[in-house]
Design a protein around this motif. Structure first.
Motif, mmCIF file in Angstrom:
data_model
loop_
_atom_site.group_PDB
_atom_site.id
_atom_site.type_symbol
_atom_site.label_atom_id
_atom_site.label_comp_id
_atom_site.label_asym_id
_atom_site.label_seq_id
_atom_site.Cartn_x
_atom_site.Cartn_y
_atom_site.Cartn_z
ATOM 1 N N ARG A 1 0.697 -0.926 -0.026
ATOM 2 C CA ARG A 1 0.097 -0.246 -0.012
ATOM 3 C C ARG A 1 1.058 1.202 0.091
ATOM 4 O O ARG A 1 0.583 2.310 -0.819
ATOM 5 N N LEU B 1 2.172 1.732 -3.781
ATOM 6 C CA LEU B 1 1.355 2.344 -4.598
ATOM 7 C C LEU B 1 0.628 3.595 -4.176
ATOM 8 O O LEU B 1 0.396 4.442 -5.117
ATOM 9 N N ASN C 1 1.371 6.359 -7.118
ATOM 10 C CA ASN C 1 0.118 6.954 -7.569
ATOM 11 C C ASN C 1 0.065 8.498 -7.806
ATOM 12 O O ASN C 1 -0.701 8.885 -8.764
ATOM 13 N N ARG D 1 1.024 9.098 -11.275
ATOM 14 C CA ARG D 1 0.314 7.960 -12.370
ATOM 15 C C ARG D 1 -0.005 8.592 -13.801
ATOM 16 O O ARG D 1 0.074 8.003 -14.715
ATOM 17 N N ALA E 1 -0.416 -1.719 -13.263
ATOM 18 C CA ALA E 1 -0.537 -1.801 -11.614
ATOM 19 C C ALA E 1 -1.719 -2.893 -11.191
ATOM 20 O O ALA E 1 -1.818 -3.107 -9.998
ATOM 21 N N THR F 1 -2.808 -4.062 -7.521
ATOM 22 C CA THR F 1 -3.944 -3.916 -6.760
ATOM 23 C C THR F 1 -4.844 -5.009 -6.457
ATOM 24 O O THR F 1 -5.566 -5.006 -5.466
#
Length: 536
Positions: A491, A494, A498, A501, A511, A515
């Protein structure tokens, strides 16, 4: 009469030589046995390992241990795996006592190792490696991967020219790329980046260069220098309180009437007490604070800045909980950058004093009172830490620069970006912004301003005539991110990546395997997830 058989003289000489050879052979064998015993008791450290150099038969690697960068030397001339005692202290590693081992150094010295670190895990280029290392007092490198490590992973493919290693570990192929030779060009870095490298043990050598001033004629065009001379007062600052601007008072309105905010002060070390006293004295001399007898009292604490020094901050947590929030939200950085239009010249301005350029409303000054170990004080200007301070300051900047926003000016709190398509136009735009700053008696910090640049770092991005790009110094953490081993680490990765992104084409598809893991009850890493992680 018996006669004795007489041996020829030549035969006697041969027997004597055989006896002598036997004695010499025994002596040689004893000496070789002693040397073998010494070799078993001693380890070897090559000259490259202690001099910080590299040549044929060795190259450098970078690894991550406890969020610290570890500089390793793959060295076929050293006998064992060693780790520097200074890196052990830097990374906070725990050692285990071991039998004393003598290490013979190429320069003739002898070092002693009596501690080991068993099964130390590190992350290197996407692989988790585990080593048993002996602790040794050496300065040039954080670790040495000697011949015994190379022997453990035989059969190993070593390309000393290309600086690559390839071997099998746990039924997978591991391929490591060594650090290539340094480039001839040296690029400048920010103080923030240098501090992060220093904290992460990623600085191995320092060189002193002449630091050019942003106002030097060789950097800034003469027309801009003339403009800066006309607006020197904008950079000099004021030694008095900000003017009482009716539309720019900072107010604190409570949810409930007659609420008091009282907190006990924190405990401080003698060193921190001296720092608090010094900063309070400076604020009193500048007229930004004054003594108070208010029933309010918020505690203070010291927060370490990027450059390593300490800044005194007031903990307004309880006061903020009682305050009605300003519903004006700060602009989103992506929305600000979306307003950028192609340009040739960029200037970035940084405000001096920050929030302290805004006056507190006289009726609200007593609410900002803070308590130290030696006094009770209140702010006359807007302090850092108030819940509505960012929104108030952003409103002031928007109001002041409203005629120019989205046309040739972008602003986020105290960071102002001016962009123009030509030099003459840029001079005109700067003049208009400086006039506004002079009118509102707001001041700039010259050493943090950049004028007429072809590209500039702004809000964590690099802006140039080609558009908006990511800042390599900001994305370095994502490039060096170790492979996640839990849901929490995944987490975190990401969540960080993100943010950028929109710079990754088909980010959602790339990704998706990662996820999908978050939807599982237990963390399960796979080859598909590994490929997705490495691609990102």
């Amino acid at each position: 009469m018996e006669t004795c058989a007489k041996k020829p003289r030549d035969q006697l000489n041969v027997l004597a030589l055989n006896d002598l050879d036997k004695e010499i052979s025994e002596e040689v064998l004893n000496q070789l046995a002693v040397e073998d015993a010494i070799a078993e008791d001693f380890s070897n450290l090559s000259l490259h390992a202690i001099a910080g150099t590299e040549s044929h038969g060795c190259f450098k690697l970078r690894a991550i241990v406890n969020k610290k960068v570890m500089l390793l030397l793959v060295d076929s001339g050293s006998s064992h795996i060693f780790i520097s005692s200074s890196f052990v202290n830097t990374a906070g590693l725990h050692t285990t006592p071991a039998l004393t081992k003598q290490v013979k150094v190429a320069n003739g010295d002898t070092l002693t190792s009596d501690k080991v670190i068993p099964a130390l895990e590190c992350w290197c280029q996407g692989y988790t490696l585990k080593w048993d290392l002996r602790v040794l007092d050496m300065e040039a490198y954080d670790g040495i991967l000697g011949f015994d490590w190379l022997e453990q992973h035989s059969l190993m493919i070593c390309d000393w020219e290309a600086k690559t290693l390839q071997f099998q570990m746990d039924q997978q192929t591991v391929k490591l790329q060594g650090i290539l030779s340094a480039q001839t060009e040296v690029s400048s870095i920010t103080g923030d980046q240098f501090f992060k490298w220093l904290k992460g043990n990623d600085v191995w050598a320092l060189a002193l260069f002449h630091v050019s001033d942003s106002n030097e004629p060789s950097v800034v065009p003469p027309e801009i220098l003339n403009l800066l001379d006309r607006y020197q007062d904008v950079f000099q600052g004021s030694h008095t309180l900000p003017p009482p601007r009716d539309l720019e008072y900072m107010t604190i309105i409570f949810l409930y009437c007659q609420m008091l905010c009282l907190s006990t002060p924190y405990g401080y070390s003698p060193l921190h007490k001296s720092g608090i006293e010094r900063q309070v004295k400076e604020l009193l001399a500048a007229g930004l604070i004054t003594h108070s007898s208010s029933p309010f009292a918020s505690p203070v604490l010291l927060v370490q800045k990027k450059d390593g020094c300490w800044r005194m901050c007031v903990d307004y947590t309880k006061l903020n909980a009682l305050t009605i929030k300003n519903r004006f939200t700060l602009p989103i950085i992506e929305d600000i950058l979306a307003e950028f239009s192609p340009a040739q010249y960029f200037t970035k301005l940084d405000m001096k004093y920050g929030y302290h350029q805004v006056r507190m409303h006289p009726e609200n000054e007593h609410k900002t009172t803070f308590k130290t170990h030696h006094g009770h004080y209140r702010f006359k200007v807007m302090p850092f830490g108030l819940t509505n301070a960012p929104a108030t300051f952003q409103c002031i900047m928007n109001e002041m620069l409203s005629p120019y926003l989205r046309k040739f000016v972008l602003v986020f709190l105290d960071d102002i970006l001016i962009f123009s398509t030509s030099l003459d136009q840029h001079i005109s735009h700067l003049s208009m912004v400086f006039d506004k700053l002079r009118e509102h008696q707001l001041y700039l910090k010259s050493r943090k301003c950049s004028f007429t640049q072809k590209s500039v770092e702004y809000l964590g991005h690099v802006i140039s005539q080609e558009g908006v790009a990511t800042d390599p110094t900001k994305t370095a953490a994502m490039v060096e991110w170790p492979q996640p081993t839990s849901m929490t680490e995944l987490r975190a990765f990401l969540g960080l990546i993100n943010y950028y992104r929109r710079f990754v084409k088909h980010y959602g598809l790339i990704a998706k395997p990662l996820t999908q893991i978050l939807k599982l009850k237990q963390f399960q890493w796979s080859d598909v997830a590994e490929q997705s992680f490495l691609t990102l």
